[in-house]
Write an enzyme that holds these catalytic residues in place. Structure first.
Site, PDB file in Angstrom:
ATOM      1  N   GLU A   1     -22.819  38.532  48.708  1.00  0.00           N
ATOM      2  CA  GLU A   1     -22.354  37.576  47.687  1.00  0.00           C
ATOM      3  C   GLU A   1     -22.973  36.192  47.922  1.00  0.00           C
ATOM      4  OE1 GLU A   1     -18.131  38.679  48.238  1.00  0.00           O
ATOM      5  OE2 GLU A   1     -18.081  38.883  46.056  1.00  0.00           O
TER       6      GLU A   1
ATOM      7  N   GLU B   1     -16.337  46.470  49.761  1.00  0.00           N
ATOM      8  CA  GLU B   1     -14.920  46.069  49.684  1.00  0.00           C
ATOM      9  C   GLU B   1     -14.019  47.180  49.174  1.00  0.00           C
ATOM     10  OE1 GLU B   1     -17.504  44.332  48.849  1.00  0.00           O
ATOM     11  OE2 GLU B   1     -17.294  42.289  49.614  1.00  0.00           O
TER      12      GLU B   1
END
Ligand code: NAI
Length: 691
Positions: A105, A125
């Protein structure tokens, strides 16, 4: 400092440095922001590289910060990414080895990304019941397109950077001197304006609704919410402007973080790590090198165990008593490898290499030099005795002598040798080359070194090793016996196998008890019951299982068990004959059948596991509650989103579990229930197994 700053001419290099994988903890985030500000303040700097020290760009969130307020403290990951994205000098992510989660990210907030070809790129995740909450669901689709992003975000599986080379994720893949290549790239783009931002791109896609619908269909096959939320968030990258999409992602993220599913998945994640720790065996305990192995018995388990060694690159010899049994075992192994090869899961060369690591022998002298020997002969103490006496005679000093026994007393097995400290249980699960669980049975005299070596071996074989003390059935099967016992009683009292199976399968169990019996072979438990009948003559169980076996209905292998099967098809069809058998049995024992709710079925089965687990925990057979959860999650198809029987009981509340058990103790077979003292004491203090 957990990120270093260094100027290389006009290029500033910020190196994330938080071993082992440069997790983005508060200090690292702060140091990265400081680095950007320092570079901005220095007129001599024209471009900034962010990279990682050691063998990672960044593995993402620092697990030490999980569930801690520090993870949200400023600068949080959003802030860092904003600082990077809004930086007026070009920021380049120089990616190598591992770039995952928050690391990816962060790189998506950089203006450019360059990588080594073999870097592993992922947003994992979802594996913790979450979604990437720092812009990953909005930026990744803009960089790699809708379909690839959906796959990566809903499965969490890593992609090689070179496989993503054609997408807009990477500006350059550098093969060769990476650091020099990164500096050259930074100098090349130093003056380019405007600075490119992933957020300004459109998501490339075709057939939007079809792609999303297909992904949802795949995700709905499981019992998890997170993959579905990931899909919602990723679709927002197409249907919403960027800033709205980010807010939507954040909302979904916070709901998932607070939910039971993510709690269960995070529990499982930490449980797996905890299982590898043994309180009185320090991490620096010396371990014995295992460079060669031997397996005794080429049957169902022996063959699978041998494949594990070959898959890990360790040569292994299988010993049998008869040529024919040996040939049969080796042929089964070859066939298994051929099947894997036919399915395209293993290349021909690797397949040949692995088969070549496995050889057979009828002579103990041939295995004498193996570093470890695992016995997988018939489940009979007499046979085990003769094998271990022989092993004691021939094996070199220092060899680890392991048994795959599933029920027998390991201490007695160890006593057949003059080196009980070298004896350990390695209880594999069937199919041994597939199942992740390995119960490592610690005998009274097993040395710390041997125990640590067995744990290290589990890791090498890509198994989850869980330590168990010695008792009949160890952790998993001892609990299972109580579960199966309740399943049988439910038949006597009014259920049919399909009702019992469905009641737990709809909670997410991989298979109900009767489909499981048909798969494993009902004859195996029949044999165990016969042995038990001698050892524990007062044992109570439903006799329907014996009656079924008397009809030769052993399960899938005989084409009939609790269910009927068509040739070559594993679909379980309810059987009229079995219904009659069960109903007739109820009549014979004078029981009036009644309607039993799915709730009662599920509670009796699961609480039977939980109550026995409480005894196991109190007796010290299991080291900790989470180890028991790990056994059930990795070896018995317990639903992952419930986190294992112990976490499930904690979620329900132990006082509620106890109350239900006391209620069932009033039922027809009620006297088999005895509330475990540990369960009672924790329940009365309002505590859970996991604290
Ligand atoms: P199996 O009957 O398929 O294989 C046993 C093999 O051992 C046969 O090939 C037999 O020829 C060989 N054998 C017997 N005596 C021998 C001796 N003295 N020397 C060398 N070879 C000998 O049995 P299976 O299912 O593989 O079980 C083996 C062990 O693994 C048992 O202790 C069992 O309790 C345990 N186990 C079985 C599981 C299962 O699902 N089948 C799961 C976990 C453990």
């Amino acid at each position: 400092m957990t990120a270093q700053y260094q100027a290389h001419g006009s290029v500033a290099v910020i190196t994330l440095n938080n071993p082992p994988v440069n997790g983005m903890n508060l200090e690292t985030r702060g140091a990265a922001v400081d680095g950007i500000n320092r570079a901005l303040a220095d007129d001599a700097i024209t471009a900034i590289i962010i990279t990682g020290a050691g063998n990672a760009f960044s593995g993402g969130a620092d697990i030490k910060e999980f569930n801690s307020p520090k993870s949200l403290a400023e600068p949080n990951l959003h802030t860092l990414i904003d600082v990077v994205e809004n930086c007026t000098k070009p920021v380049i992510a120089a990616i190598h080895h591992v770039c995952m989660g928050g690391g990816l990210e962060l790189s998506l907030g950089c203006h450019y990304r360059i990588s080594t070809p073999d870097a592993q790129i992922a947003l994992p995740e979802v594996k913790l019941g979450l979604l990437p909450g720092a812009g990953g669901t909005q930026r990744l689709p803009r960089a790699v397109g809708l379909e690839i992003a959906l796959k990566m975000i809903t499965t969490g599986t890593p992609e090689r950077a070179s496989d993503l080379a054609k997408t807009a994720l990477f500006d350059e893949i550098i093969d060769g001197d990476f650091f020099a290549g990164a500096l050259a790239f930074a100098q090349k783009v130093a003056a380019t304006r405007p600075l490119p931002k992933v957020r300004d791109q459109n998501v490339s896609h075709s057939h939007f609704s079809d792609v999303i619908e297909h992904a949802k269909k795949q995700a709905k096959r499981g019992f998890l919410i997170a993959p579905l939320d990931c899909i919602e968030a990723v679709s927002a990258s197409v249907t919403m402007p960027f800033d709205e999409g980010i807010l939507f992602e954040r909302q979904l993220f916070y709901t998932l973080v607070a939910g039971a599913e993510s709690k269960a998945l995070r529990h499982a994640f930490f449980a797996e790590r905890a299982a590898s720790k043994i309180p009185d065996v320090p991490a620096d305990t010396p371990i014995r090198a295992i460079k060669s192995a031997a397996v005794i018995g080429a049957g169902t388990m022996g063959g699978g165990i041998a494949m594990n060694f070959a898959n890990a690159g360790i040569p292994v010899k299988i010993l049998e008593t008869k040529e024919q049994a040996l040939e049969k075992g080796l042929a089964t192994i070859a066939k298994n490898y051929q099947n894997t090869r036919d399915k395209g899961k293993l290349g021909p060369e690797k397949c040949e290499q692995r088969i070549a690591l496995i050889s057979g022998t009828l002579d103990y002298a041939d295995i004498a030099n193996a570093d470890i020997v695992i016995e997988a002969v018939f489940e009979d103490m007499g046979v085990k005795q003769s094998v271990f006496e022989q092993l004691d005679k021939v094996m070199k000093p220092g060899a680890i002598l392991a048994s795959n026994t599933s029920t027998l007393d390991l201490n007695q097995i160890a006593s057949f040798t003059k080196r009980p400290e070298d004896v350990v249980g390695t209880h594999f699960f069937s199919p041994a080359n597939v199942m992740k669980l390995l119960e490592i049975v610690r005998g009274k005299q097993t040395s710390r070194e041997v125990l640590a070596s067995a744990m290290a071996l589990a890791k090498k074989l890509k198994k989850i090793g869980v330590v168990s003390g010695v008792c009949d059935g160890f952790i998993g099967n001892r609990m299972l016996e109580k579960y199966i016992q309740q399943a049988g009683f439910l038949l006597d009292e009014g259920c049919l196998p399909e009702q019992v199976d469905k009641a737990v399968e709809k909670l997410g169990f991989a298979m109900g008890p009767f489909r499981m019996g048909d798969l494993a072979g009902n004859d195996i438990s029949y044999a165990i019951r016969k042995r038990r009948a001698i050892e524990k003559p007062d044992m109570v169980y439903s006799k329907t299982a014996d009656k079924l076996c008397d009809l030769g209905r052993f399960g899938q292998k005989t084409g009939a068990g609790w269910y009927d099967y068509q040739p070559g098809d594993r679909t379980a069809h309810p059987s009229e004959l079995v219904r009659q058998l069960i109903e007739q049995h109820s009549t014979e024992i004078g029981l009036t059948r009644r309607t039993i709710s799915d709730q009662e079925i599920a509670e009796r089965l699961i609480y039977a596991l939980v109550n026995e687990a409480a005894f196991i925990l109190e007796e010290g057979i299991a080291q900790r509650a989470s180890d028991i959860d790990m056994v059930y999650l990795s070896g018995y198809g317990f639903p992952l989103h419930l986190g294992g029987p112990m976490l499930y009981a904690d979620t329900i509340g132990l006082a509620n579990v106890e109350k239900a058990i006391r209620h069932y103790a009033q039922g027809h077979y009620g006297n088999v229930w005895e509330v475990a003292p540990l369960l009672h004491s924790l329940a009365s203090k309002g505590q859970g197994f996991n604290g």
